[in-house]
Enzyme design. Structure first.
Site, PDB file in Angstrom:
ATOM      1  N   CYS A   1      -3.216   1.258   6.562  1.00 33.06           N
ATOM      2  CA  CYS A   1      -3.562   0.525   7.790  1.00 33.06           C
ATOM      3  C   CYS A   1      -4.226   1.446   8.803  1.00 33.06           C
ATOM      4  O   CYS A   1      -4.973   0.995   9.663  1.00 33.06           O
ATOM      5  CB  CYS A   1      -2.303  -0.090   8.390  1.00 33.06           C
ATOM      6  SG  CYS A   1      -1.007   1.134   8.656  1.00 33.06           S
TER       7      CYS A   1
ATOM      8  N   GLU B   1       3.923  -5.066  12.312  1.00 34.36           N
ATOM      9  CA  GLU B   1       2.930  -3.997  12.111  1.00 34.36           C
ATOM     10  C   GLU B   1       1.845  -4.589  11.235  1.00 34.36           C
ATOM     11  O   GLU B   1       2.116  -4.931  10.080  1.00 34.36           O
ATOM     12  CB  GLU B   1       3.557  -2.785  11.420  1.00 34.36           C
ATOM     13  CG  GLU B   1       4.677  -2.123  12.199  1.00 34.36           C
ATOM     14  CD  GLU B   1       4.203  -1.468  13.483  1.00 34.36           C
ATOM     15  OE1 GLU B   1       2.980  -1.254  13.634  1.00 34.36           O
ATOM     16  OE2 GLU B   1       5.052  -1.203  14.334  1.00 34.36           O
TER      17      GLU B   1
ATOM     18  N   ASN C   1       0.805  -1.233   0.000  1.00 30.65           N
ATOM     19  CA  ASN C   1       0.000   0.000   0.000  1.00 30.65           C
ATOM     20  C   ASN C   1       0.831   1.273   0.000  1.00 30.65           C
ATOM     21  O   ASN C   1       0.453   2.279  -0.603  1.00 30.65           O
ATOM     22  CB  ASN C   1      -1.002  -0.007   1.163  1.00 30.65           C
ATOM     23  CG  ASN C   1      -0.326  -0.013   2.512  1.00 30.65           C
ATOM     24  OD1 ASN C   1       0.684  -0.670   2.713  1.00 30.65           O
ATOM     25  ND2 ASN C   1      -0.880   0.729   3.439  1.00 30.65           N
TER      26      ASN C   1
ATOM     27  N   GLU D   1       7.688   0.965  16.011  1.00 30.50           N
ATOM     28  CA  GLU D   1       8.690   1.512  15.108  1.00 30.50           C
ATOM     29  C   GLU D   1       8.870   2.993  15.410  1.00 30.50           C
ATOM     30  O   GLU D   1       8.105   3.571  16.174  1.00 30.50           O
ATOM     31  CB  GLU D   1       8.242   1.327  13.660  1.00 30.50           C
ATOM     32  CG  GLU D   1       8.097  -0.129  13.247  1.00 30.50           C
ATOM     33  CD  GLU D   1       7.791  -0.299  11.766  1.00 30.50           C
ATOM     34  OE1 GLU D   1       7.020   0.505  11.213  1.00 30.50           O
ATOM     35  OE2 GLU D   1       8.325  -1.252  11.169  1.00 30.50           O
TER      36      GLU D   1
HETATM   37  P1  NAD Z   1       0.474  -9.468   3.257  1.00 33.62           P
HETATM   38  O1  NAD Z   1       0.567  -9.912   4.665  1.00 33.62           O
HETATM   39  O2  NAD Z   1      -0.248 -10.314   2.286  1.00 33.62           O
HETATM   40  O3  NAD Z   1       1.939  -9.275   2.650  1.00 33.62           O
HETATM   41  C1  NAD Z   1       2.894  -8.434   3.245  1.00 33.62           C
HETATM   42  C2  NAD Z   1       4.281  -8.914   2.870  1.00 33.62           C
HETATM   43  O4  NAD Z   1       4.515 -10.170   3.490  1.00 33.62           O
HETATM   44  C3  NAD Z   1       4.492  -9.130   1.372  1.00 33.62           C
HETATM   45  O5  NAD Z   1       5.805  -8.718   1.035  1.00 33.62           O
HETATM   46  C4  NAD Z   1       4.339 -10.627   1.233  1.00 33.62           C
HETATM   47  O6  NAD Z   1       5.024 -11.148   0.122  1.00 33.62           O
HETATM   48  C5  NAD Z   1       4.971 -11.103   2.526  1.00 33.62           C
HETATM   49  N1  NAD Z   1       4.555 -12.434   2.969  1.00 33.62           N
HETATM   50  C6  NAD Z   1       3.368 -13.052   2.760  1.00 33.62           C
HETATM   51  N2  NAD Z   1       3.370 -14.272   3.333  1.00 33.62           N
HETATM   52  C7  NAD Z   1       4.579 -14.426   3.943  1.00 33.62           C
HETATM   53  C8  NAD Z   1       5.182 -15.444   4.723  1.00 33.62           C
HETATM   54  N3  NAD Z   1       4.538 -16.574   5.000  1.00 33.62           N
HETATM   55  N4  NAD Z   1       6.439 -15.253   5.178  1.00 33.62           N
HETATM   56  C9  NAD Z   1       7.078 -14.113   4.932  1.00 33.62           C
HETATM   57  N5  NAD Z   1       6.574 -13.108   4.199  1.00 33.62           N
HETATM   58  C10 NAD Z   1       5.330 -13.260   3.711  1.00 33.62           C
HETATM   59  O7  NAD Z   1      -0.113  -7.993   3.315  1.00 33.62           O
HETATM   60  P2  NAD Z   1      -0.508  -7.060   2.095  1.00 33.62           P
HETATM   61  O8  NAD Z   1      -1.777  -7.551   1.506  1.00 33.62           O
HETATM   62  O9  NAD Z   1       0.678  -6.848   1.229  1.00 33.62           O
HETATM   63  O10 NAD Z   1      -0.778  -5.666   2.862  1.00 33.62           O
HETATM   64  C11 NAD Z   1      -2.000  -5.305   3.403  1.00 33.62           C
HETATM   65  C12 NAD Z   1      -1.976  -5.478   4.906  1.00 33.62           C
HETATM   66  O11 NAD Z   1      -0.904  -4.748   5.470  1.00 33.62           O
HETATM   67  C13 NAD Z   1      -3.228  -4.930   5.577  1.00 33.62           C
HETATM   68  O12 NAD Z   1      -3.666  -5.866   6.534  1.00 33.62           O
HETATM   69  C14 NAD Z   1      -2.753  -3.664   6.260  1.00 33.62           C
HETATM   70  O13 NAD Z   1      -3.483  -3.271   7.395  1.00 33.62           O
HETATM   71  C15 NAD Z   1      -1.358  -4.039   6.616  1.00 33.62           C
HETATM   72  N6  NAD Z   1      -0.537  -2.854   6.867  1.00 33.62           N
HETATM   73  C16 NAD Z   1      -0.192  -2.554   8.155  1.00 33.62           C
HETATM   74  C17 NAD Z   1       0.558  -1.419   8.427  1.00 33.62           C
HETATM   75  C18 NAD Z   1       0.956  -1.058   9.836  1.00 33.62           C
HETATM   76  O14 NAD Z   1       1.824  -0.207   9.999  1.00 33.62           O
HETATM   77  N7  NAD Z   1       0.364  -1.659  10.854  1.00 33.62           N
HETATM   78  C19 NAD Z   1       0.948  -0.590   7.371  1.00 33.62           C
HETATM   79  C20 NAD Z   1       0.577  -0.929   6.071  1.00 33.62           C
HETATM   80  C21 NAD Z   1      -0.168  -2.069   5.825  1.00 33.62           C
END
Ligand code: NAD
Length: 479
Positions: A281, A247, A149, A460
């Site tokens: 998020c 996060e 995002n 963070e």
């Molecule tokens: P996601 O969890 O699908 O993927 C995030 C990252 O993790 C990607 O690079 C993905 O390739 C990797 N990943 C996926 N499975 C993995 C595994 N088993 N082991 C290691 N890495 C793995 O999330 P997304 O769809 O890319 O992002 C959206 C989510 O991120 C939403 O839930 C949003 O709330 C959250 N988000 C949180 C914050 C925060 O600061 N809290 C900020 C931005 C987004």
């Protein structure tokens, strides 16, 4: 066609046999392909980081700071190119990438360059006994994993402190938006950053990501993404006692009291709900409004939200772009269907938009607003991560706190009131890592950033990032 490959040990690798398509969300067109890493790529990158660790960890903070500033300068010199790339890759308006995402990535490197230089260690004098002082030493090679995002904004928020405090990095951006991470590797390469200090690899999380997380040589993992993935990472890392910073998702409330500044609360609630097409998020998707204010607030909120017109993200005038991918668009449309099933009343949006011209096949959905959905239904409990908000009435302060806290998440809350005492009372009572009073997403890189409950583990930012990316060692010298 672009071809994006891994950057390991100071070199770009040849394209791998396995690849993933790179898709521009505004058009649905494939613009290139991405090398998809596996266990062997993960091992190569980690080994490169291990080899570089001793020298990088032992280098002077000022030397590391100088490298970070060179990275910042390198991005800044290509700011417009980075902005165009981020917009094309993620669907966000180029205006947002140019004014928010890329400047923030530059600021992240400069901020942590300063932090590395300014850090002064702690000491505790024990009267008559001796002096304790605390050394902060690098963890060793760390893995940084980020979502789609805010691609370079969030990846640099991890890479910069990791490097600043002496850790070599293997970074993996989201496979959906890897372009600016690839360009960051170009910047590192162009400035001659020592080989192995920063490695950037690509591919599917469940494949290369899983191998990075499980590797024993990795000493810490900084992850931002969904709660489901965070939970899988925590399980994989648990038996190795790696340091973890997670996060994760949110289902944030925006709370508006009748005594609030009306225009401000409407403007900020709309910004909170729909910035980055609702894909932050921190977005406030549950808008709790005091009952007496609801009729006038609802009208003003809908009128303001309706001014956000989805358009080609590449146009300078666009303020509302495309959703990131076809699967994500369909997930959000599924959440809208569920909101109808749960008895919600649709007040705005709700359907995929068809644009003209080059964006005819893009993934567009305008601001969507429901009411008449109780707080405990799935629509108000599960994260949608798209431009979908619900209006929920409440009677009094106690009910507002109870509704706001009643989700599995606890990331951010925005609160609008002109009663200062109420602001303080509620801030203390809310189960939320971040509380904004009379504003939303007001960020300062020094403050602790993170969530509670299913939204996060650890913090963070500023000193918290320094603490995460170092081990504290206490030394006692007896008098
Ligand atoms: P996601 O969890 O699908 O993927 C995030 C990252 O993790 C990607 O690079 C993905 O390739 C990797 N990943 C996926 N499975 C993995 C595994 N088993 N082991 C290691 N890495 C793995 O999330 P997304 O769809 O890319 O992002 C959206 C989510 O991120 C939403 O839930 C949003 O709330 C959250 N988000 C949180 C914050 C925060 O600061 N809290 C900020 C931005 C987004």
């Amino acid at each position: 066609m672009r071809e994006l490959t891994h950057y390991i040990d100071g070199k770009f690798c040849a394209a791998s046999a396995d690849s993933l398509p790179l898709i521009e969300p505004a058009t649905g067109a494939i613009y290139g392909k991405l090398s998809a890493g596996d266990a062997s790529v993960a091992a190569q990158a980690i080994n490169a980081a291990v080899r570089a660790q001793a020298a990088w960890g032992a280098s002077a903070p000022a030397e590391r700071a100088a490298w970070l500033r060179k990275i910042a300068d390198g991005i800044e010199a290509r700011l417009e190119e980075f902005a165009q790339a981020e917009s094309m890759d993620s669907g966000k308006p180029v205006f947002a990438a140019r004014t928010i995402d890329i400047p923030r990535a530059i600021a992240n490197f400069r901020f942590f360059a300063n932090a590395a230089e300014l850090y002064a260690s702690e000491a505790h004098e024990q009267h008559g006994v001796g002096l304790h002082y605390t050394l902060r030493q690098p963890l060793g090679p760390v893995v940084c994993i980020s979502p789609w995002n805010l691609p370079i904004y969030l990846l640099s928020w991890k890479i910069a402190p990791a490097l600043a405090f002496g850790n070599c990095v293997v970074a993996k951006p989201s496979e959906i938006t890897p372009l600016t991470a690839y360009m960051l590797a170009q910047v590192a390469n162009d400035i001659g950053l020592p080989a192995g200090v920063l490695n950037i690899v690509h591919g599917i999380g469940a494949d290369i990501g899983r191998h990075l997380v499980a590797a024993r040589k990795v000493k810490g993992i900084s992850f931002t993404g969904s709660t489901a993935t965070g939970s899988a990472i925590a399980l994989a890392a648990a038996t190795q006692f790696k340091k973890l910073s997670l996060e994760m998702g949110g289902k944030n409330a925006t709370i508006v009291f009748a005594d609030a500044d009306f225009a401000l609360s409407v403007r900020e609630s709309v910004r909170a709900a729909f910035s980055n097409q609702g894909q932050i998020c921190l977005c406030g998707s549950r808008i709790l409004v005091q009952k007496s204010l609801m009729p006038s607030f609802r009208d003003a909120f809908l009128a303001e939200a309706a001014t956000l017109v989805a358009a080609d993200p590449a146009l300078a005038s666009t303020r509302f772009g495309a959703l990131v991918s076809a699967p994500h668009l369909h997930k959000v449309l599924g959440a809208i269907a569920r909101a109808h099933d749960e008895g919600g009343r649709l007040l705005l949006g709700g359907e995929r938009l068809k644009l003209d011209g080059r964006c005819a096949d893009g993934y567009f959905l305008g601001p969507t607003v429901f009411d008449q959905l109780p707080n405990d239904c799935l629509s108000n409990q599960e994260e949608v991560f798209g431009p979908v908000a619900t209006l929920i009435p409440f009677d009094d302060e106690a009910t507002a706190v109870q509704l706001a806290n009643n989700t599995p998440y606890g990331l951010a809350t925005a609160l609008f009131t002109n009663d200062v005492k109420r602001g303080h009372r509620m801030a203390a009572a809310l189960e939320s890592g971040l509380v904004w009073v009379n504003t939303w997403m007001q960020r300062d890189l020094r403050v602790p950033f993170g969530g509670v409950k299913s939204s996060g583990l650890g913090r963070e930012g500023g000193l918290d990032a320094m603490r995460f990316f170092t081990e504290a060692k206490n030394v006692t010298i007896a008098y």
